[in-house]
Structures are given as structure tokens and as C-alpha cells.
Motif scaffolding. Structure first.
Motif, short mmCIF file in Angstrom:
data_model
loop_
_atom_site.label_atom_id
_atom_site.label_comp_id
_atom_site.label_asym_id
_atom_site.label_seq_id
_atom_site.Cartn_x
_atom_site.Cartn_y
_atom_site.Cartn_z
N VAL A 229 6.17 -8.18 -1.96
CA VAL A 229 4.86 -7.91 -2.48
C VAL A 229 4.34 -8.77 -3.54
O VAL A 229 3.15 -9.27 -3.51
N ARG A 230 5.05 -9.34 -4.48
CA ARG A 230 4.52 -10.19 -5.42
C ARG A 230 4.09 -11.61 -4.78
O ARG A 230 3.32 -12.16 -5.34
N ARG A 233 0.98 -11.25 -2.86
CA ARG A 233 -0.36 -11.08 -3.96
C ARG A 233 -0.66 -12.44 -4.44
O ARG A 233 -1.97 -12.73 -4.64
N ALA A 237 -4.03 -14.27 -3.74
CA ALA A 237 -4.79 -14.58 -5.13
C ALA A 237 -5.11 -16.14 -5.02
O ALA A 237 -6.10 -16.73 -5.59
N ILE A 259 -9.72 -7.03 -5.74
CA ILE A 259 -8.58 -6.98 -6.17
C ILE A 259 -7.97 -5.75 -5.34
O ILE A 259 -6.76 -5.90 -4.88
N ILE A 262 -6.39 -7.10 -2.17
CA ILE A 262 -5.23 -7.92 -2.17
C ILE A 262 -4.12 -6.94 -2.27
O ILE A 262 -2.93 -7.01 -1.62
N ASN A 263 -4.42 -5.67 -3.12
CA ASN A 263 -3.29 -4.63 -3.11
C ASN A 263 -2.93 -3.91 -1.67
O ASN A 263 -1.82 -4.00 -1.50
N ALA A 266 -1.13 -6.46 0.26
CA ALA A 266 0.17 -6.74 -0.09
C ALA A 266 1.03 -5.46 0.09
O ALA A 266 2.33 -5.76 0.71
#
Length: 272
Positions: A229-230, A233, A237, A259, A262-263, A266
Motif C-alpha cells: 500500500v505504501r 501510494r 503520488a 487523494i 490514490i487511497n 492503493a
């Protein structure tokens, strides 16, 4: 009420802790076995071979319609009369496993059947085999659907360990019966035993409910999924730094509007 609590509980503290540990041991072993057996029976119910479906259906209907207490007696006393002697722990766990596996198999079968057939077709288009499709596509989605019913069965199984008092399994209810026979304070003893069961079951049910909400929200639970996930993202980004805005602009190269996008992406990456 002042004369209600007269049992010297400090003298039974060690025995009660041992009884709680045995109750949790029965629960953990039985639930693990019931999940494995239930999943096997569910897969047999969904098999293309009718003999496998018939055997699984008979198993499910038999154990769904026989009381757990009767199964405990058959496992501990019945098998012993036939020359098959099981210790109390094995007999108790076996009884709980075969009983709850029947219910869990129905939960699992419904969850697996609830996954859209297009998911299987998508897995085939990606070149996955039958095992890969089931393990990487069908099963993760089925787990989300089966989680509420499975959680309920776990709490119910914990409470049902009290029926093992009939075979003196040394669990919590058995210890309560022993204390009652020594103190003759049945009301007080069983009030305390009921409170201990509540103290075990309520936090467990709330933790399972929290887990269910996190899974439903798409929160990654394992460390490697959180790393994915990180990474997703960060990649998104970096790919669209100018397109992130609250007004829905599309100035970035990646076409990500805000945003929230993106979430969402992700989260899909983490649960893929």
C-alpha cells in the motif's frame, strides 16, 4: 445481598486460571480443526463429482441436526464401549470439531458461491491454474464474505465448551461444579462462572467485529500488504504530483484527480 459472596475465591484462584486456560485450549484447537474440516466439506459440496457432493451433504445434514451433547456422549462414552478409548481432551475437541465444521461448511460454501463467476474467468485469462485461481482470486474474496458468520461460530464454540462438563473435562464449568460441591453456594458460584464467560466472550466478539470492519474497509492486515500500500501510494503520488487537488483537476500525467483516488487505488492494490 450482603450474604451472597461468601465463597473464599482466593483459595480457588489457581484452579480457576487453569480452567480458563483449558477452556481456551479447547476453543483454539477445536476452532482450527473445524475451519479446516469445514473448508474441506465446503469444497466437496462444490465438487463436480456427485459422490463427493453426496457424502458432504450427508455429513452436513447429520451433524447439523444432532445435538452437540449427544455427539459428546457418542465420542466419549460410545466409542469407549466399542473399544476406542479417547482421552477427555481429544474426545472434547473431536466433538466440537465435527459439530461446528458442519455449520462452517455451509458458511464457506455460501461465501465461495457468492464470488462472481467472472472472477474465475479473469483468473483464467491471466493464465492461472485452478489452484492459483482459488487461492489468489476466489479465497480472498470469500474470506471477506464468510468472516461475519465465522466470527459468530467462534464465540458460540467458546460458550459451547461448557457442555464438556458432562465428561468432566476440567474446563471452566467443570471447575464451577467442583467449587459448588465443596461450598454449596450454587448461586454465587455460577454467577461468577457466568461473569468469567462474559469476560472471555465479549472482548473476543468486539475484537472480531473490529477485524470484520477493517477487512470490509480494505485495510491491509499483513505487513507485506501494508508495504504494498505504501509503495503504491508513493508511486501514484510521484506519478501525478500536479494532478492532486480538491477541485478534481486533471493536470497530472497519471490522471489521478485527488487523494481519495490514490487511497482507492492503493487499497485495490493491497487487496488484489
Amino acid at each position: 445481598m450482603s450474604g451472597l459472596f461468601q465463597v473464599p475465591w482466593t483459595g480457588y484462584e489457581h484452579e480457576l486460571w487453569q480452567a480458563v486456560r483449558r477452556t481456551l485450549s479447547y476453543t483454539a484447537v477445536s476452532f482450527a480443526g473445524a475451519v479446516l474440516l469445514g473448508l474441506t466439506v465446503a469444497l466437496l459440496r462444490l465438487s463436480r463429482a456427485w459422490p463427493a457432493r453426496a457424502v458432504a451433504a450427508v455429513y452436513t445434514e447429520v451433524f447439523k441436526n444432532v445435538p452437540l451433547l449427544a455427539i459428546i456422549f457418542l465420542t466419549y462414552f460410545g466409542l469407549a464401549s466399542a473399544g476406542i478409548r479417547l482421552d477427555v481432551f481429544t474426545a472434547g475437541c473431536l466433538s466440537l470439531i465435527v459439530f461446528y465444521a458442519a455449520y462452517l461448511s455451509e458458511i464457506f460454501r455460501s461465501a465461495i458461491s457468492g464470488v462472481h463467476a467472472g472472477q474465475t474467468e479473469a483468473g483464467e485469462a491471466l493464465g492461472l491454474g485452478r489452484a492459483g485461481i482459488f487461492g489468489r482470486v476466489i479465497l480472498p474474496q470469500a474470506v471477506r464474505q464468510a468472516l461475519p458468520g465465522t466470527n459468530t461460530m467462534l464465540v458460540d464454540l467458546l460458550k459451547s465448551t461448557s457442555l464438556l462438563v458432562t465428561v468432566s473435562a476440567a474446563e471452566l464449568m467443570s471447575e464451577g461444579r467442583l467449587i459448588t460441591s465443596e461450598t454449596f453456594r450454587a448461586l454465587e458460584v455460577y454467577l461468577v462462572i457466568s461473569a468469567v464467560y462474559f469476560a472471555l466472550c465479549y472482548p473476543l466478539s468486539q475484537l472480531l467485529l473490529l477485524l470484520e470492519r477493517k477487512v470490509r474497509a480494505g485495510v491491509p492486515l499483513s505487513p507485506w500488504r501494508r508495504r504494498r500500500v505504501r509503495a503504491a501510494r508513493a508511486l501514484l503520488a510521484a506519478d501525478a504530483p500536479d494532478g492532486i487537488s480538491g477541485t478534481g483537476g486533471t493536470g497530472g500525467t497519471g490522471g489521478v484527480e485527488n487523494i481519495g483516488d490514490i487511497n482507492d487505488i492503493a487499497r485495490k492494490e493491497a487487496t488484489a
